[in-house]
Design a protein around this motif. Structure first.
Motif, PDB file in Angstrom:
ATOM      1  N   ARG A 182      15.517 -37.456 -19.027  1.00  0.00           N
ATOM      2  CA  ARG A 182      15.532 -36.317 -18.120  1.00  0.00           C
ATOM      3  C   ARG A 182      16.196 -36.720 -16.799  1.00  0.00           C
ATOM      4  N   ASP A 204      15.878 -32.687 -25.576  1.00  0.00           N
ATOM      5  CA  ASP A 204      15.481 -31.455 -24.898  1.00  0.00           C
ATOM      6  C   ASP A 204      14.150 -31.708 -24.197  1.00  0.00           C
ATOM      7  N   SER A 205      14.221 -32.352 -23.024  1.00  0.00           N
ATOM      8  CA  SER A 205      12.996 -32.745 -22.332  1.00  0.00           C
ATOM      9  C   SER A 205      12.189 -31.542 -21.846  1.00  0.00           C
ATOM     10  N   ASP A 206      12.857 -30.425 -21.516  1.00  0.00           N
ATOM     11  CA  ASP A 206      12.121 -29.218 -21.113  1.00  0.00           C
ATOM     12  C   ASP A 206      11.233 -28.743 -22.267  1.00  0.00           C
ATOM     13  N   ARG A 207      11.795 -28.696 -23.454  1.00  0.00           N
ATOM     14  CA  ARG A 207      11.012 -28.273 -24.621  1.00  0.00           C
ATOM     15  C   ARG A 207       9.902 -29.286 -24.910  1.00  0.00           C
ATOM     16  N   PRO A 209      15.584 -28.156 -10.122  1.00  0.00           N
ATOM     17  CA  PRO A 209      16.067 -28.704 -11.397  1.00  0.00           C
ATOM     18  C   PRO A 209      15.947 -30.217 -11.484  1.00  0.00           C
ATOM     19  N   LEU A 219       8.239 -31.074 -22.781  1.00  0.00           N
ATOM     20  CA  LEU A 219       7.153 -30.839 -21.830  1.00  0.00           C
ATOM     21  C   LEU A 219       6.384 -29.569 -22.172  1.00  0.00           C
ATOM     22  N   ARG A 220       7.093 -28.528 -22.628  1.00  0.00           N
ATOM     23  CA  ARG A 220       6.406 -27.290 -23.023  1.00  0.00           C
ATOM     24  C   ARG A 220       5.475 -27.546 -24.211  1.00  0.00           C
ATOM     25  N   THR A 233      10.161 -32.564 -11.249  1.00  0.00           N
ATOM     26  CA  THR A 233       9.113 -31.922 -12.048  1.00  0.00           C
ATOM     27  C   THR A 233       7.852 -32.752 -11.944  1.00  0.00           C
ATOM     28  N   LEU A 250      10.552 -37.178 -13.000  1.00  0.00           N
ATOM     29  CA  LEU A 250       9.367 -36.606 -13.623  1.00  0.00           C
ATOM     30  C   LEU A 250       8.175 -37.355 -13.037  1.00  0.00           C
ATOM     31  N   SER A 287       7.864 -27.260 -11.841  1.00  0.00           N
ATOM     32  CA  SER A 287       9.182 -27.691 -11.388  1.00  0.00           C
ATOM     33  C   SER A 287       9.386 -27.278  -9.939  1.00  0.00           C
ATOM     34  N   VAL A 327       2.693 -28.175 -15.950  1.00  0.00           N
ATOM     35  CA  VAL A 327       4.017 -28.687 -15.630  1.00  0.00           C
ATOM     36  C   VAL A 327       4.619 -27.771 -14.587  1.00  0.00           C
TER      37      VAL A 327
END
Length: 318
Positions: A261, A285-288, A306, A290-291, A309, A265, A303, A301
Motif C-alpha cells: 500500500r 488490492d489493499s483497499d479490498r 489517499p 482492509l474491507r 489510513t 497504514l 482514511s 478503518v
C-alpha cells in the motif's frame, strides 16, 4: 546532509500526530505520554520538526491544542500549521524518504508497493521479491550472501558445493541446506517458512534446523517456537499474489498489507496483537483487503487522505 532518522521513529511520530488529532483534544494523560515520548530521544523531536517541512499544502488545517502545548515554545510558530495531520508525510515524502532511509535506492534489488520481481542470480539461484522489499547481494568465491533489508523474499537456491548460501537479517542468519524457502521481516522480527529441504538458523547464540512445512520467528531475543505451515498453500498464494495468514496476529497481517500500500497504514501493534486471523487477502488490492478484515473483525478503518489510513479497535459503544 542531515542525519538519517530511523523509519520506525518517523512512523511513531505520524501515529502520535494522528492520535492527538483524532476526535477531541487529547486528555492530560495522552499529553503527558506525548511529552515523555518527545523527551525520550532527540530523534523524536527531530522527526516532528523535519516532517513539518512536507505538509505545506495542508497548512490551513487546524492543529490541536494538546500538540501546541507539547511542542517547545520556540517551535510553536512553525508547528501550528498542519500538525493535525502531519502524518500525511506519506503524501509528499514518506515513500521516497523511507526508501532513502532503508537504502532502497542503493539496494541491489528492490520493489515498490505495487511491484513483484523475479530475479535470476549469477549462481543460478532464483530470487523473488514481494512488494516493498529490498535486498543487497554479496557473492564471492567463498560464499553467497543475501541481506534482506525490508519485506519478503522467496528463494530457490542453486546447488554449489563450494559456496554456502546465507540470508542475513538484523535478527540472525539463515543458511540454506537445501533449496526453497521464504524469509520475511515483520516489524522487529524475522520469519522463515521452509518449503523444500531445510535451513539452519542462527540467532542470539542458538541454532536450529528448519524442515519442510515448518516456520519459525526470531528477533533480538532469539529463536521462537517452531510451528507447522502448509508449504503448498504458501507457494500457491505467492504465485497468485495473495496474502495467506493462518492463526496470525492481526498486527502482523496489517504489517504485510502495509507493504502493498502506498503511503502509511497506521495501527497500534500492541492493541491489535491479540486478535488472531486466518484469511486469504488480495495483495494487489489493499483497499479490498482492509474491507475484508473490517467485515469480520472488531476494527474500524479510517482514511485521512489517499496516503494515510488508520486501523483501530472499535469502541465498545459502536
Amino acid at each position: 546532509m542531515k542525519p538519517a532518522i530511523a523509519p520506525q521513529v518517523l512512523r511513531q511520530a505520524a501515529e502520535w500526530l494522528v492520535r492527538l488529532d483524532h476526535g477531541s483534544d487529547a486528555d492530560a494523560q495522552t499529553e503527558q505520554q506525548f511529552r515523555a515520548w518527545l523527551a525520550a530521544d532527540p530523534q523524536h523531536h527531530e522527526a516532528i520538526t523535519r516532517l513539518q517541512g512536507h505538509i505545506a499544502p495542508l497548512q490551513e488545517l487546524p492543529a490541536r491544542a494538546a500538540l501546541r502545548r507539547a511542542q517547545p515554545p520556540r517551535r510553536r510558530a512553525s508547528g501550528v500549521k498542519g500538525l493535525a495531520l502531519l502524518a500525511v508525510l506519506g503524501l509528499t515524502a514518506a515513500p521516497g524518504y523511507q526508501y532513502w532511509q532503508d537504502g532502497y535506492l542503493l539496494a541491489d534489488h528492490s520493489t515498490d508497493s505495487r511491484q513483484w520481481r523475479h530475479e535470476y542470480l549469477a549462481d543460478g539461484s532464483q530470487l523473488q521479491l514481494d512488494s516493498s522489499s529490498a535486498v543487497d547481494l554479496d557473492f564471492d568465491s567463498a560464499q553467497r550472501r543475501v541481506r534482506l533489508l525490508e519485506g519478503e523474499i522467496l528463494i530457490d537456491v542453486a546447488k554449489d558445493a563450494h559456496r554456502p548460501f546465507y540470508v542475513d537479517t538484523p535478527h540472525g542468519t539463515i543458511r540454506a541446506l537445501g533449496t526453497r524457502f521464504i524469509v520475511e521481516r515483520i516489524g522487529d522480527a524475522t520469519q522463515v517458512s521452509m518449503l523444500e529441504s531445510s535451513t539452519r538458523i542462527d540467532s542470539v547464540g542458538r541454532s536450529l534446523t528448519l524442515n519442510p512445512g515448518q516456520r519459525v520467528r526470531f528477533d533480538a531475543q532469539g529463536l521462537g517456537a517452531v510451528s507447522q505451515v502448509d508449504g503448498t498453500a504458501l507457494q500457491a498464494a505467492w504465485s497468485a499474489h495473495q496474502l495467506l495468514a493462518h492463526d496470525q496476529s492481526l498486527a502482523d497481517v496489517l504489517a504485510r498489507v502495509a507493504r502493498h500500500r502506498p503511503g502509511l497504514l497506521i495501527f497500534d501493534r500492541q492493541a491489535l496483537q491479540a486478535l488472531r486471523v486466518t484469511v486469504m487477502l488480495p495483495a494487489d488490492d489493499s483497499d479490498r483487503a482492509l474491507r475484508l478484515l473490517a467485515r469480520t473483525l472488531p476494527i474500524e478503518v479510517k482514511s485521512y487522505s489517499p496516503w494515510i489510513t488508520r486501523v483501530s479497535l472499535k469502541r465498545e459503544s459502536e
